[in-house]
Write an enzyme that holds these catalytic residues in place. Sequence first.
Site, PDB file in Angstrom:
ATOM      1  N   ASP A 123       2.381   1.924   3.316  1.00  0.00           N
ATOM      2  CA  ASP A 123       3.288   0.926   3.913  1.00  0.00           C
ATOM      3  C   ASP A 123       4.724   1.360   3.640  1.00  0.00           C
ATOM      4  O   ASP A 123       5.625   1.114   4.438  1.00  0.00           O
ATOM      5  CB  ASP A 123       3.168  -0.452   3.247  1.00  0.00           C
ATOM      6  CG  ASP A 123       1.793  -1.061   3.350  1.00  0.00           C
ATOM      7  OD1 ASP A 123       1.074  -0.738   4.300  1.00  0.00           O
ATOM      8  OD2 ASP A 123       1.460  -1.865   2.455  1.00  0.00           O
ATOM      9  N   HIS A 152       0.885  -1.173   0.000  1.00  0.00           N
ATOM     10  CA  HIS A 152       0.000   0.000   0.000  1.00  0.00           C
ATOM     11  C   HIS A 152       0.922   1.222   0.000  1.00  0.00           C
ATOM     12  O   HIS A 152       2.013   1.169   0.570  1.00  0.00           O
ATOM     13  CB  HIS A 152      -0.848   0.089   1.268  1.00  0.00           C
ATOM     14  CG  HIS A 152      -1.754  -1.076   1.525  1.00  0.00           C
ATOM     15  ND1 HIS A 152      -1.343  -2.195   2.188  1.00  0.00           N
ATOM     16  CD2 HIS A 152      -3.067  -1.267   1.240  1.00  0.00           C
ATOM     17  CE1 HIS A 152      -2.355  -3.045   2.288  1.00  0.00           C
ATOM     18  NE2 HIS A 152      -3.414  -2.510   1.719  1.00  0.00           N
ATOM     19  N   ASP A 154      -0.564 -12.682   2.135  1.00  0.00           N
ATOM     20  CA  ASP A 154      -1.273 -11.685   2.939  1.00  0.00           C
ATOM     21  C   ASP A 154      -1.568 -12.343   4.292  1.00  0.00           C
ATOM     22  O   ASP A 154      -2.714 -12.595   4.649  1.00  0.00           O
ATOM     23  CB  ASP A 154      -2.554 -11.250   2.221  1.00  0.00           C
ATOM     24  CG  ASP A 154      -3.136  -9.984   2.826  1.00  0.00           C
ATOM     25  OD1 ASP A 154      -2.604  -9.531   3.856  1.00  0.00           O
ATOM     26  OD2 ASP A 154      -4.113  -9.451   2.281  1.00  0.00           O
ATOM     27  N   GLU A 201      -8.723 -13.972  -1.978  1.00  0.00           N
ATOM     28  CA  GLU A 201      -8.018 -14.211  -0.703  1.00  0.00           C
ATOM     29  C   GLU A 201      -8.706 -15.339   0.063  1.00  0.00           C
ATOM     30  O   GLU A 201      -9.934 -15.352   0.214  1.00  0.00           O
ATOM     31  CB  GLU A 201      -7.987 -12.930   0.137  1.00  0.00           C
ATOM     32  CG  GLU A 201      -7.314 -13.154   1.492  1.00  0.00           C
ATOM     33  CD  GLU A 201      -6.839 -11.877   2.153  1.00  0.00           C
ATOM     34  OE1 GLU A 201      -6.492 -10.909   1.448  1.00  0.00           O
ATOM     35  OE2 GLU A 201      -6.828 -11.843   3.390  1.00  0.00           O
ATOM     36  N   ASP A 223      -4.359 -13.968  -2.712  1.00  0.00           N
ATOM     37  CA  ASP A 223      -3.796 -13.576  -1.419  1.00  0.00           C
ATOM     38  C   ASP A 223      -3.844 -14.809  -0.537  1.00  0.00           C
ATOM     39  O   ASP A 223      -4.928 -15.279  -0.141  1.00  0.00           O
ATOM     40  CB  ASP A 223      -4.592 -12.416  -0.792  1.00  0.00           C
ATOM     41  CG  ASP A 223      -3.992 -11.061  -1.152  1.00  0.00           C
ATOM     42  OD1 ASP A 223      -3.122 -11.016  -2.046  1.00  0.00           O
ATOM     43  OD2 ASP A 223      -4.389 -10.047  -0.546  1.00  0.00           O
ATOM     44  N   GLU A 243     -10.398  -7.137  -4.992  1.00  0.00           N
ATOM     45  CA  GLU A 243     -10.231  -8.203  -3.987  1.00  0.00           C
ATOM     46  C   GLU A 243     -11.506  -8.295  -3.158  1.00  0.00           C
ATOM     47  O   GLU A 243     -11.791  -7.422  -2.336  1.00  0.00           O
ATOM     48  CB  GLU A 243      -9.020  -7.859  -3.111  1.00  0.00           C
ATOM     49  CG  GLU A 243      -8.707  -8.923  -2.085  1.00  0.00           C
ATOM     50  CD  GLU A 243      -7.468  -8.585  -1.270  1.00  0.00           C
ATOM     51  OE1 GLU A 243      -6.485  -8.062  -1.827  1.00  0.00           O
ATOM     52  OE2 GLU A 243      -7.495  -8.835  -0.057  1.00  0.00           O
ATOM     53  N   HIS A 298     -10.875 -14.372   3.086  1.00  0.00           N
ATOM     54  CA  HIS A 298     -12.059 -13.625   2.653  1.00  0.00           C
ATOM     55  C   HIS A 298     -13.115 -14.588   2.112  1.00  0.00           C
ATOM     56  O   HIS A 298     -14.315 -14.378   2.296  1.00  0.00           O
ATOM     57  CB  HIS A 298     -11.698 -12.596   1.586  1.00  0.00           C
ATOM     58  CG  HIS A 298     -10.759 -11.530   2.064  1.00  0.00           C
ATOM     59  ND1 HIS A 298     -10.325 -10.505   1.259  1.00  0.00           N
ATOM     60  CD2 HIS A 298     -10.174 -11.322   3.263  1.00  0.00           C
ATOM     61  CE1 HIS A 298      -9.512  -9.714   1.946  1.00  0.00           C
ATOM     62  NE2 HIS A 298      -9.399 -10.205   3.164  1.00  0.00           N
ATOM     63  N   ASP A 305     -11.076 -12.025  10.278  1.00  0.00           N
ATOM     64  CA  ASP A 305      -9.991 -12.276   9.328  1.00  0.00           C
ATOM     65  C   ASP A 305      -8.702 -12.506  10.125  1.00  0.00           C
ATOM     66  O   ASP A 305      -8.055 -11.548  10.533  1.00  0.00           O
ATOM     67  CB  ASP A 305      -9.882 -10.994   8.474  1.00  0.00           C
ATOM     68  CG  ASP A 305      -9.189 -11.206   7.167  1.00  0.00           C
ATOM     69  OD1 ASP A 305      -8.972 -12.362   6.785  1.00  0.00           O
ATOM     70  OD2 ASP A 305      -8.873 -10.201   6.514  1.00  0.00           O
TER      71      ASP A 305
HETATM   72  C1  XUL Z   1      -7.584  -6.870   4.064  1.00  0.00           C
HETATM   73  C2  XUL Z   1      -6.708  -7.247   2.929  1.00  0.00           C
HETATM   74  C3  XUL Z   1      -5.845  -6.172   2.383  1.00  0.00           C
HETATM   75  C4  XUL Z   1      -5.718  -6.188   0.893  1.00  0.00           C
HETATM   76  C5  XUL Z   1      -4.959  -5.014   0.337  1.00  0.00           C
HETATM   77  O1  XUL Z   1      -8.357  -7.891   4.561  1.00  0.00           O
HETATM   78  O2  XUL Z   1      -6.675  -8.393   2.529  1.00  0.00           O
HETATM   79  O3  XUL Z   1      -4.614  -6.282   2.991  1.00  0.00           O
HETATM   80  O4  XUL Z   1      -5.093  -7.345   0.460  1.00  0.00           O
HETATM   81  O5  XUL Z   1      -5.511  -3.795   0.681  1.00  0.00           O
HETATM   82 CO    CO Z   2      -5.627  -9.269   0.953  1.00  0.00          CO
END
Ligand code: XUL
Ligand code: CO
Length: 455
Positions: free
Chosen positions: A123, A120, A358, A287, A315, A251, A290, A326
């Site tokens: 970051d 990001h 991630d 992800e 991810d 995402e 998620h 999460d």
């Molecule tokens: C949050 C998440 C984030 C995204 C990038 O749950 O997964 O870290 O991957 O913004």
């Molecule tokens: Co993510």
Amino acid sequence: MESKPRAVLEINRYVNVTTQIQYFNHISPIEFEGPDSTNPLAFRYYEPDRVVAGKALSEHFKFACAYWHSFGNTGADPFGAPTRRFPWDDELDPLTRARRKMDAAFEFMTKLGLEFFCFHDYDLVDEGASLTESEQRLDVITDYALENMNASGIKVLWGTANLFSHPRYMNGAATNPDFNVVAYAGAQVKQALDATIKLGGENYVFWGGREGYMSLLNTDMKREQEHLARFLHMAKDYARSRGFKGTFFIEPKPCEPSKHQYDYDCATVVGFINQYDLADDFKINVEVNHATLSGHTFQHELQVAADAGMLGSIDANRGDYQNGWDTDQFPNNLYELTEAMLLFLRAGGLQGGGVNFDAKLRRNSTDLVDLFYGHIGGMDLFARAFIAADKILCESPMEEMRAERYESFKSPDGRQFEKGDLSLQDLHRLTLENGKPAQTSGRQELFENILNQHL
Ligand code: XUL
Ligand code: CO
């Protein structure tokens, strides 16, 4: 394979070329030692150059490090103070701190053989007091990133903008009811796109943690979703005008931090992308945690994305089946990941993306070496699952058994049905002619046994 994807492991990179600083000086480069190794700092399955299903493992996966977790997550949770104090955080000046953090990141990735990272905007360096100050800081730190990338060969898998941490985004970013906040989010995405393009980023991600609602009582959902689509078009048009050739990924996540997020799951995002004419440029970053939060398996989400031609990136992490949030743990479930790798292989891999860890260390994993254990475990698990899945597809009867279940569609009537040449009256007539269908077992236990036998 002649080319060495791990050419990044050059000895002079263990000490940062410009600063001579080392953070992981007690750790040597992580090498492949095979399944019998007892060295906890070695790969047992991940052999980057090993060719499986036509490509080196490193090319299938494009493993990436998540800058925010690995070098930013201090172990703090809503109930307690940080448990990890990163040595680079001792620097008081934000730019010096950002440089030292980057030294640590490149030393870590080089030693592990991670060829990509994801970030990001904030970051890389702390957000400034104004947009202009943030922009100046990003200019400086991306220059430094380029130096490190050129020296190590490490690349950017994707960049993104943090549109969820700052209080200005408490009511949303692109979907905020206040146009001034939407504009601010746009300015920040422009800046993050500039940084990603400058660093040769291969993709760009939108994860909309605050793009949703806390209550429908105060929310015009349709209008907010239209704003989101407009915003994504603007970002895409800008990036293309600056020569960005990569893919944009959305995402999905169902909730957290919002009560309900608009990019709920893959099916919702496929619908959104198609509805708002974004399919030429946008795919999905799936992800694992998620997926489970949305009430699906990771495998289900991969399948939905792949079937829509939108399986862009992954991810990698895992959730906790007893917890509804999460947890972002490192992957460790061989059975489930092998099932996922079957889908990955059938889909022909990822479109442009890679496997980004991630994942974060547990709050009580407090040593720098724990970062190595987490990533080694994850990379080894992906390799092991992938090799098993390839064997299942090539050597077991699973693919034929699966195809056999649909064998009846090869009959003249079945073919006509699939072509769209039959009517409902035809189905009625055929049933009168053919009588009751015979019972056919789905053989689920046998399918499961075949998977297990290959682990
Ligand atoms: C949050 C998440 C984030 C995204 C990038 O749950 O997964 O870290 O991957 O913004
Ligand atoms: Co993510």
